[in-house]
Enzyme design. Sequence first.
Site, mmCIF file in Angstrom:
data_model
loop_
_atom_site.group_PDB
_atom_site.id
_atom_site.type_symbol
_atom_site.label_atom_id
_atom_site.label_comp_id
_atom_site.label_asym_id
_atom_site.label_seq_id
_atom_site.Cartn_x
_atom_site.Cartn_y
_atom_site.Cartn_z
ATOM 1 N N ASP A 200 -21.529 62.589 39.804
ATOM 2 C CA ASP A 200 -20.739 62.798 38.604
ATOM 3 C C ASP A 200 -20.977 64.239 38.149
ATOM 4 O OD1 ASP A 200 -19.435 62.805 36.198
ATOM 5 O OD2 ASP A 200 -20.492 61.064 35.369
ATOM 6 N N GLU A 227 -16.954 62.869 40.935
ATOM 7 C CA GLU A 227 -16.328 62.414 39.690
ATOM 8 C C GLU A 227 -16.312 63.531 38.648
ATOM 9 O OE1 GLU A 227 -17.862 59.214 36.337
ATOM 10 O OE2 GLU A 227 -17.980 58.690 38.461
ATOM 11 N N HIS A 303 -14.674 52.818 34.496
ATOM 12 C CA HIS A 303 -15.821 53.436 33.834
ATOM 13 C C HIS A 303 -16.410 52.428 32.847
ATOM 14 C CE1 HIS A 303 -17.565 55.890 30.473
ATOM 15 N NE2 HIS A 303 -18.098 56.553 31.490
#
Length: 376
Positions: A200, A227, A303
């Site tokens: 991420d 991400e 998410h």
Amino acid sequence: MRITDVEAIELRVPGWTGATFDGSYDNCVIRVHTDAGITGIGEVDSVPSVIRAIIDAPRSHSHAMGLKEVLVGRDPTDVEGLWEEMYDATSYYGRRGVVIHAISGIDIALWDIRGKVEGKPLSALLGGAVRDRILAYGTVYPLGETPDEVRRNIDRGLRLGLRCIKIVADPFWRDDLDKTATLIRTAREHVGPEVRLMVDAATAWSKAEEGLPLMPIFKEYGFFWVEAPLPLDDLEGYARFQGYGVPIGGGDLGLTTRFEYEQMFDVGRIDIAQPDVTMVGGITELMRVSELARRKGRRVVTHGYKSNITIACNLGFLAQHWADEPLEYSTSESPLRWELTKERFEIDGDGMVAVPTAPGLGVTLDERTVERYRVR
């Protein structure tokens, strides 16, 4: 059966300052009450006091209304119809952003009521479960700045039973590629080839040029996706991350509705939509984003970094989803993450979490936790 009240409850862990990027230390819990004694619950990953204001606001005019006024007296089982009415009644000041967040929490609570009325779990309401367990993945942050720190921090996730781990980029990654490669190699060697790794970026890079040199490293060490490489408004920048052999995800940091996701698919060219059910427009809009992604040949990985309410929603969705995708399993140490519901979602020996089978979301509020952390 009619709606009698819509309640927005602000929660906050004492001493929390909001200085770091973790939304699980406060919450806005939604309760929709009915005259049949059935109550639905939801939550919103947004600013609680703002969500409460949007719900409680008096009418300004026919397209600028508070959401409670739209809903009181209505049939709560007409979930999709009420979504359209809330969207229309707030179109003057909403349509995207925080108003959609507020609609999301209410929509979740309405689906909870529908499930309780019909005696069905969320997965059945959405079309029927095709899997009863979902692979969990957890975020490890910070990863650390030395190989020993990387190993210690990753062990926190492994001790939970995770077989799928997402690490988070630090801004210094863009400045020292050799050091970054060492840390990433350490992470892969420590977990071995059987554990999935993702990264991420959490907008650690302000422009594509800062993140692109890292893509070959992520490819070399078998990362399953990258991400949020950039701020959400830089759609053209997202598109530049294509062609490196690693799927690109986006949307988890604030995109709402299928309309924004369509732009992200078409202009940003992301491979994976990452909607948060408490922000995208609730379960109703999550299903629309899912259908959009399916038509365009893209993926959906939800998410979720709030409480077990969000986890329950995501489990119900992923159980019936047209593709087998993993569940985000928050590793936050906030008591609101773990104690807000009576139910617990444990990770089993295979790194998976069982899908709820009770009617509605399959979770109930722990009223002791609500009273302990309620903002008065």
